[in-house]
Design an enzyme around this catalytic site. Structure first.
Site, PDB file in Angstrom:
ATOM      1  N   ASP B  25       0.873  -1.172   0.000  1.00 20.00           N
ATOM      2  CA  ASP B  25       0.000   0.000   0.000  1.00 20.00           C
ATOM      3  C   ASP B  25       0.912   1.224   0.000  1.00 20.00           C
ATOM      4  O   ASP B  25       1.511   1.557   1.009  1.00 20.00           O
ATOM      5  CB  ASP B  25      -0.892  -0.045   1.253  1.00 20.00           C
ATOM      6  CG  ASP B  25      -1.765   1.204   1.393  1.00 20.00           C
ATOM      7  OD1 ASP B  25      -1.712   2.083   0.502  1.00 20.00           O
ATOM      8  OD2 ASP B  25      -2.498   1.290   2.394  1.00 20.00           O
ATOM      9  N   LYS B  86       2.696  11.224  -3.249  1.00 16.53           N
ATOM     10  CA  LYS B  86       1.650  10.583  -4.051  1.00 16.53           C
ATOM     11  C   LYS B  86       0.766  11.618  -4.752  1.00 16.53           C
ATOM     12  O   LYS B  86       0.238  11.372  -5.834  1.00 16.53           O
ATOM     13  CB  LYS B  86       0.801   9.711  -3.136  1.00 16.53           C
ATOM     14  CG  LYS B  86      -0.146   8.770  -3.846  1.00 16.53           C
ATOM     15  CD  LYS B  86      -0.805   7.872  -2.824  1.00 16.53           C
ATOM     16  CE  LYS B  86      -1.762   6.891  -3.452  1.00 16.53           C
ATOM     17  NZ  LYS B  86      -2.329   6.000  -2.417  1.00 16.53           N
ATOM     18  N   GLU B 185      -7.338   0.320  -4.399  1.00 13.56           N
ATOM     19  CA  GLU B 185      -7.314   0.206  -2.937  1.00 13.56           C
ATOM     20  C   GLU B 185      -8.633  -0.304  -2.358  1.00 13.56           C
ATOM     21  O   GLU B 185      -8.627  -1.212  -1.518  1.00 13.56           O
ATOM     22  CB  GLU B 185      -6.921   1.558  -2.323  1.00 13.56           C
ATOM     23  CG  GLU B 185      -5.435   1.848  -2.516  1.00 13.56           C
ATOM     24  CD  GLU B 185      -5.057   3.304  -2.381  1.00 13.56           C
ATOM     25  OE1 GLU B 185      -5.898   4.103  -1.930  1.00 13.56           O
ATOM     26  OE2 GLU B 185      -3.918   3.656  -2.735  1.00 13.56           O
ATOM     27  N   ASP B 207     -13.132   5.004   1.416  1.00 16.31           N
ATOM     28  CA  ASP B 207     -11.685   5.039   1.658  1.00 16.31           C
ATOM     29  C   ASP B 207     -11.192   6.483   1.667  1.00 16.31           C
ATOM     30  O   ASP B 207     -11.036   7.106   0.621  1.00 16.31           O
ATOM     31  CB  ASP B 207     -10.988   4.220   0.554  1.00 16.31           C
ATOM     32  CG  ASP B 207      -9.472   4.225   0.691  1.00 16.31           C
ATOM     33  OD1 ASP B 207      -8.937   4.917   1.590  1.00 16.31           O
ATOM     34  OD2 ASP B 207      -8.803   3.544  -0.116  1.00 16.31           O
TER      35      ASP B 207
END
Lengths: 173, 620
Positions: B25, B86, B185, B207
């Site tokens: 992850d 990210k 994810e 999420d």
């Protein structure tokens, strides 16, 4: 893309009335066999093969799952490709279309969520009626023209349903 | 190879040879690596027992520091310490500037228009920074598991576009990882929950990470995870909560808005600490310099309300896209550290009319699910049968048409893999070339969509306008990555591209980075490559042997079988030596002569999948 008939892929006889639950079960079984995840460490060639097979399976499933697309596909199987855009000679339905569009505009102006829900239910009923009428006539060569007309009505209703969804999205802002 | 193994549902040829694979992850704030160990998927810890690796990278003149210590240096060394990288992945300089003043880095433009961060080690692309994080996780995994990794499943937000996915894959490549799959994810989280509870029905995965928000609606049926719709916001996350608190502090303390980068970092750290404290406490004391105040949870809830509302709106849209009603959702899973915020949980519970599931640590659930999938993809069979993940593309893909409009070729939420073609024609007499502009997005005007690539189909034979028929084919693979080809049907003139996003790295840049990377400079690489070829060859031989045993008689004639056995014999001979290249070549040869055999077995599997249940209908 040179794929075999969508119905054959699912080992079904071409027809309009399908058991969608059963179609879904079969789709999942087939997808299990050809999905690229099963070939994550296979040779490039096999990966490509799996990618192509999966893509055609997905395409077939998408086509068969949607009544309008299934109808169009059946007519194409029977009598060659149908042009995407044609001038439609369907004055009766044209009136109906205009009426629906007006209603949609009113719903937009009034931002009436309950009204939209009711409108959606009516569209659904209209869709089901169309499906029944199409199922009754598509296989009869003498009624080809009527079948094409019904199919275009189905396409229009799909488009309208999509517009309702977009309206809901706009009103959600 | 896997293909040849289809018909032997029992055990793999050598069950003791478990192939090591991990799930990673790669998060905005934190990253984790997990693996299946004695049947259980769990995150792997570092030497100090920490499973979470803060996604922070600090460049020193002679080394790179990753993790908690780097994160702590963010205020003292802001220019050389990269946090939340990210958010920069697959983005152009202009996108990054839009992200706001909040980024303290000095950017320099690269060859590919990707923003490079100027550090003491020179300009670094977000891809390289991410690769540093991945390297640390790879090393941790290899040390813990005691061997080299066959590959990794790396998770990405479902809402990531093609450019962001490609950038993530490039980072993995740079870190020396073989990417088995990019996995969304939320899908990974569903796998983690789905397996534990062997759930059936429709679930929603909410999420909320550090920098991104994803919502996915999935249908679970007997080990098949079918994504019905996905949506979200690739610029909404817990970081924004921190910024909201920080802005409030700036206003309350009467500070000037343009703070130096170090102060800004300190401020954000204080804000983040306050946010975390408010998970359990109803109010918290915040201080900055001489200034002090009390922040109540109520006030904090009010600050984040617009962001929470944005996430709920995306949920409603996903539910509509899935063609279901909110009542149809039977479970809601919470993922991401930001779902610890009480107001978030409350709002989600209100909207779906049920308490969300939080049994699995929301920081770990994605990595845990990814590890399960990695294990399957690496070819380690599971007892409970294999899972199948059917994912979708999050954003529509299309082409520019006349008048600057985007014409959709593949609408969002279409199941992948998918291939779709669209025909175009020339609009001028004698036109011999056509520009193909590939776009991603939902809006009609191309200026509102993301430009993925442009390429030109040349050599169209001159004809009158409208006579040429140009077929453009889009293909999206299981990672959600797009390739496009264009072909003039009359003449057969063709052009292909694997879409290299406008904001991605060029192949030249990647090659150079790989060369520069010290990981690859040593002899280590030669040994590693040889071992990889040996393992591949061995696996192929085993697979072919097993396949021959099962289907050799009925699917091959004597000559075909002889050729296969001969090639296999030759490969076995080569395996006694250490010539990696020869082994690789011979493996390819063996693979080639078994191709037709493999294809026949694939047909058989498809038929086998159909038989049994529907025999009645087939026979009418």
């Amino acid at each position: 893309m040179g794929t075999p008939c969508h119905f054959a892929l699912f080992e079904l006889q071409p027809g309009f009335n399908l058991d969608l639950d059963q179609l879904a079960v079969r789709y999942r079984e087939l997808a299990r066999g050809v999905h690229p995840d099963r070939f994550a460490d296979a040779s490039e060639r096999e990966q490509r093969l799996a990618l192509e097979q999966s893509a055609s399976l997905n395409e077939a499933y998408q086509t068969l799952k949607s009544p309008a697309k299934r109808a169009r596909y059946l007519l194409a199987l029977k009598g060659g490709e149908l042009p995407l855009e044609v001038t439609v000679h369907d004055p009766e339905f044209l009136m109906q279309q205009m009426q629906w569009r007006e209603e949609l505009e009113d719903l937009h102006d009034s931002a009436d969520m309950a009204g939209i829900a009711a409108f959606k239910r009516r569209l659904k009923v209209a869709q089901e009626q169309l499906n029944d009428s199409f199922a009754a006539c598509w296989d009869d060569a003498a009624q080809r023209e009527q079948a094409e007309r019904l199919m275009r009505r189905m396409q229009f209703l799909d488009k309208l349903t999509y517009e309702v969804r977009q309206l809901e999205e706009r009103l959600d802002d | 190879m896997a293909l040849l193994q289809i018909a032997e549902p029992g055990q793999s040829p050598q069950p003791h040879q478990r192939r090591l694979a991990v799930g990673i992850d790669l998060g905005t704030t934190n990253s984790l690596v997990a693996a299946l160990r004695s049947g259980l998927s769990e995150p792997l810890a570092d030497a100090n027992g920490n499973v979470i690796l803060p996604s922070a990278v600090r460049y020193h003149a002679d080394r790179v520091e990753v993790g908690e210590s780097a994160r702590l240096a963010a205020s003292s060394d802001p220019f050389n310490t990269v946090l939340s990288v990210k958010r920069l992945m697959g983005r152009g300089l202009s996108d990054v500037k839009q992200l706001g003043e909040q980024l303290p880095y000095r950017f320099v433009g690269g060859e590919s228009h990707m923003p490079f961060i100027d550090t003491v080690q020179g300009p670094k692309s977000p891809v390289e920074v991410s690769a540093e994080i991945l390297k640390v996780l790879r090393e941790r995994a290899e040390k813990t598991l005691g061997g080299e990794l066959v590959g990794a499943v790396i998770t990405v937000p479902a809402y990531f576009d093609d450019a962001q996915r490609q950038a993530t894959k490039d980072a993995a490549k740079l870190a020396g990882l073989n990417v088995l799959r990019l996995l969304n994810e939320p899908t990974a989280a569903a796998v983690a929950y789905g397996l534990d509870q062997s759930a059936e029905g429709v679930v929603a995965i909410y999420d909320l990470g550090g920098g991104t928000f994803d919502i996915s609606i999935l249908r679970l049926t007997g080990g098949v995870f079918e994504v019905l719709a996905t949506g979200g916001d690739s610029a909404l996350g817990g970081d924004d909560f921190d910024h909201a608190i920080a802005s409030w502090m700036v206003a309350q303390a009467g500070l000037s808005a343009d703070l130096d980068p170090g102060t800004q970092r300190t401020l954000l750290q204080a804000a983040c600490a306050a946010k975390e404290a408010l998970t359990d406490a109803s109010s918290v004391a915040v201080a900055f310099g001489d200034w002090q105040a009390e922040l109540t949870r109520e006030a904090f809830d009010a600050m984040i309300e617009p962001m929470v509302a944005r996430s709920l709106k995306a949920c409603r849209r996903a539910v509509r896209d899935a063609n279901i009603e909110i009542e149809d959702v039977q479970a809601v899973v919470m993922v991401g550290g930001s779902t610890r915020v009480p107001r978030v949980r409350e709002a989600v519970a209100e909207m779906f009319g049920r308490e969300p599931l939080t049994d699995i640590d929301p920081d770990q659930v994605v990595a845990i699910g990814a590890a399960i999938q990695a294990d399957t993809l690496a070819g380690n069979k599971r007892d409970g049968g294999e899972l199948l993940l059917l994912d979708v593309i999050p954003l529509s893909l299309g082409l520019e048409t006349m008048g600057g409009l985007m014409e959709k070729v593949i609408p969002r939420n279409t199941t992948i893999p998918v291939a779709r073609a669209q025909d175009f024609t020339t609009y001028k007499d004698g036109q011999t070339a056509m520009m193909i502009h590939v776009l991603q997005g939902e809006r009609e005007l191309i200026s509102d969509c993301r430009s993925l690539a442009r390429f030109e189909l040349r050599g169209i034979p001159p004809m009158v306008a409208g006579a040429a028929k140009i077929r453009v084919t889009f293909q999206v693979d299981a990672d959600g990555l797009l390739s496009v080809s264009a072909r003039e049907l009359g003449s057969g003139v063709e052009a292909n591209i694997q879409v290299k996003p406008s904001y991605g790295l060029t192949d030249g840049e990647i090659a150079k980075m790989l060369k520069d990377s010290f990981q690859y400079a040593s002899d280590d690489k030669v040994a590693r490559v040889l071992r990889e070829h040996q393992v591949d060859a061995q696996r192929l031989i085993e697979a072919v042997q097993a396949a021959l045993e099962v289907d050799g008689e009925r699917l091959l004639d004597a000559e075909e079988r002889m050729v296969i056995e001969l090639r296999m014999q030759e490969l076995s001979e080569l395996l006694k030596g250490t010539d990696g290249y020869a082994i690789e070549q011979q493996t390819k040869r063996l693979s080639q002569v078994t191709d037709a055999f493999a294809a026949r077995r694939m047909d058989l599997t498809v038929k086998a999948a159909l038989s049994g249940r529907n025999l009645n209908e087939i026979e009418e």
